[in-house]
Structures are given as C-alpha cells and as structure tokens.
Design a protein around this motif. Structure first.
Motif, PDB file in Angstrom:
ATOM      1  N   SER A  88     -87.537   3.846  62.736  1.00 26.45           N
ATOM      2  CA  SER A  88     -86.768   4.145  61.437  1.00 26.45           C
ATOM      3  C   SER A  88     -86.602   5.528  60.779  1.00 26.45           C
ATOM      4  O   SER A  88     -85.479   5.703  60.345  1.00 26.45           O
ATOM      5  CB  SER A  88     -87.689   3.227  60.243  1.00 26.45           C
ATOM      6  N   ASP A  92     -82.996   6.873  60.175  1.00 24.76           N
ATOM      7  CA  ASP A  92     -82.652   7.223  58.792  1.00 24.76           C
ATOM      8  C   ASP A  92     -82.476   8.705  58.699  1.00 24.76           C
ATOM      9  O   ASP A  92     -81.600   9.285  57.922  1.00 24.76           O
ATOM     10  CB  ASP A  92     -83.917   7.063  57.913  1.00 24.76           C
ATOM     11  N   MET A  97     -76.810   8.586  58.187  1.00 28.47           N
ATOM     12  CA  MET A  97     -77.544   8.273  57.164  1.00 28.47           C
ATOM     13  C   MET A  97     -77.986   9.128  56.043  1.00 28.47           C
ATOM     14  O   MET A  97     -77.368   9.509  55.267  1.00 28.47           O
ATOM     15  CB  MET A  97     -78.853   7.715  57.878  1.00 28.47           C
ATOM     16  N   ASP A  98     -79.281   9.792  56.366  1.00 26.70           N
ATOM     17  CA  ASP A  98     -79.716  10.715  55.121  1.00 26.70           C
ATOM     18  C   ASP A  98     -79.378  12.358  55.859  1.00 26.70           C
ATOM     19  O   ASP A  98     -79.537  13.180  55.056  1.00 26.70           O
ATOM     20  CB  ASP A  98     -81.200  10.721  55.258  1.00 26.70           C
ATOM     21  N   GLN A 164     -81.943   0.604  53.888  1.00 28.23           N
ATOM     22  CA  GLN A 164     -81.027   1.621  54.186  1.00 28.23           C
ATOM     23  C   GLN A 164     -79.586   1.390  53.753  1.00 28.23           C
ATOM     24  O   GLN A 164     -79.035   2.073  53.293  1.00 28.23           O
ATOM     25  CB  GLN A 164     -81.247   1.885  55.710  1.00 28.23           C
ATOM     26  N   LYS A 187     -87.054  -0.500  51.840  1.00 29.81           N
ATOM     27  CA  LYS A 187     -86.842   0.842  52.642  1.00 29.81           C
ATOM     28  C   LYS A 187     -88.254   0.960  53.251  1.00 29.81           C
ATOM     29  O   LYS A 187     -88.560   1.619  54.122  1.00 29.81           O
ATOM     30  CB  LYS A 187     -86.338   2.076  52.044  1.00 29.81           C
TER      31      LYS A 187
END
Length: 301
Positions: A88, A92, A97-98, A164, A187
């Motif tokens: 994950s 992530d 994503m991030d 997410q 999350k």
C-alpha cells in the motif's frame, strides 16, 4: 517506580524480540534472487525489508498471544499484513497518487527504481501476502480462509482502495470530522483492525472479544492517523523519515481542530481503545505496546 521501570524494560525487550523475528521471517518470505527478474526482486526486498515499526504484524502477534496462541502461531499471518502494508505504501507513493519522494527514510520505490517496477512490486507483494496465508499449515483450513478474507476486505472496496480513491477525489473538499474519520478509517484503520482481529481469531478469542479487539484497533487506527497529521504539520523530514507538509492544502484533524484539539482527539481515541481492550479481556502486552508507541511519538512531537 522500580516495578514500572521493570515492566517497561520487559515490554521493550519482548517487542524488540518479536520485531526481529518478523524481520527474519519477512526476509525468508520475500522473493529470493533468481526467482524473478533481479530488478523486481531488488525493489520488493528494498521496500519490504526497509527498517520500520512493524506495527501491524506486532498487533497480530500480540493479539494472538493475548488470547492464548502459542508463540509463533500467528507469525506468517503477521508477515502477510506487513506485506500488504508495504504494498500500500508503494502504491500510495506513486506519482499518480501522493507523489512522495521519501518513505522510511529512503527514496520511494518509483524514485529508487522506476514507476513500472514500483507498480509490479506493489501488486506482487499483495498477491504474495495472500499466498503466505493460504500456505500457512499452522492454521486450520477454515481459519486460513477467514484470515485471507479479512485481509482481502481490508485492501478492497471498503478499505485501502476505497480510502485512497476517496482521498484523491475529494482533496479540495472541506471535510468535517466525521468525513475525516471515515477517510482515515478506510486508508489506515481497516488494515489495522484486520491485523488485530486476525491475531485474536488465531488465539481462539470468541466473537464478542474479537469485536472488542476490532473496536480497540479502530480507535488506535484513528489515533494513529491523527498522530501522522500532527507529524505532517509539525515534524521534520529527518525525524519523520518521509515527506512532511504534503497535507497543508488538505482538510485534516489538525487543520480542522488545531494542534491542541487534534492532540485531545487522539487522547480520546486512545482512552476508548484502552476501554475496549479491557472489555475484550486481552490487555497486557497488547495494550502496553500501543500505549508505548504513542507515548514515544507524543514525547517527540
């Protein structure tokens, strides 16, 4: 005071011993050189074996022991939850994503290797986690199926994936605390709950106790995310071991409640967690471990 010091020293020794055992087993369960393309194997081991708290597997092990499991009975299940967690983090952190650059004090996988390798490593780790559970002959067939189902649910459309997706879609939205708690639950909390409840199941806890362990873990998960919000707002990159300040434009417990309010909310969740664990009858090292983890973080904040 001497008894309290001895208790804390005993806890630290026990926790460090369990963490070392998890690390050794993770190294055994990770793909070995030559079993897959070298770059992929290297990326998986880089992520999975990076130094970490091993919080989720520790919950599994300590919950199992709290309800009477033999030492090591939950080890492979615990390692599977760490594999899911590592996967994950890889996913992530991706640019889509991030877009994080640092994780556990090291460059993120897509920075250290490349984006395609990171995606494959994350997907591979997820599947390896399920394979580890399915192959755990120390658990009866029904229990293996239950553990696998709980792990899969924690990842899926009511867990990490949903959280997410919600985070990505709603980042510009001003959320109230119930919405923040829902996001944090998906999350972060769902996997923590599954890890703790699986340990209780392996230990032979009854349905009521498993439910109370779930409430303990739910509250710990919410406190855990508030702690991360505080670190993101106040901590340094060096101390956190990951990027900080990335949530500045988002609605978090800190932006909604302020630092004192966020700390008060964290304490409220921890008190509720302690009460749930007492009701489950599975305190001892499990509760002491959670308390020590947060005490150390609060002292550093």
């Amino acid at each position: 005071m001497d008894d309290q010091v001895a208790l804390q020293q005993g806890l630290l020794t026990r926790v460090e011993g369990l963490r070392a055992r998890v690390d050794r087993r993770l190294a055994e369960l990770a793909p070995a050189p030559g079993t897959a393309p070298d770059r992929l194997v290297e990326a998986v081991r880089y992520s999975l074996l990076a130094p970490g708290k091993r919080f989720r597997p520790m919950l599994t092990l300590l919950a199992a022991e709290a309800f009477g499991a033999n030492e090591g009975a939950a080890l492979d299940a615990a390692c599977a939850f760490e594999m899911i967690h590592a996967a994950s983090l890889i996913l992530d952190d991706l640019p889509a994503m991030d877009d994080a650059g640092l994780r556990r004090g090291l460059p993120t996988i897509h920075r250290a290797f490349d984006e395609a390798t990171a995606i494959l490593a994350g997907v591979g780790l997820l599947n390896q986690a399920y394979a580890v559970i399915a192959a755990d002959k120390g658990l009866c067939g029904d229990l293996r199926a239950e553990v696998c189902a709980r792990a899969a649910e924690a990842v899926g459309f009511m867990g990490l994936v949903a959280g997410q997706a919600r985070d990505l879609l709603d980042r510009d939205q001003l959320r109230d605390m119930s919405e923040i708690d829902r996001l944090n639950h998906e999350k972060t909390g769902v996997l923590i709950i599954a890890a703790a409840q699986v340990g209780a199941l392996i230990g032979g806890a009854d349905a009521e106790a498993v439910g109370q362990v779930g409430e303990f873990a739910r509250r710990v998960g919410l406190a855990f995310q508030i702690r991360d919000d505080l670190i993101d707002a106040e901590g340094s990159v060096e101390a956190a071991g990951k990027d900080t300040g990335k949530d500045a434009a988002m609605t978090t417990a800190v932006s909604r409640l302020g630092v004192p309010g966020a700390r008060a909310a964290m304490e409220e969740h921890l008190a509720a967690a302690e009460a749930a664990l007492a009701a489950a009858g599975g305190g001892g090292l499990l509760g002491a471990y959670a308390g020590r983890l947060f005490a150390a973080r609060k002292a550093a904040a």
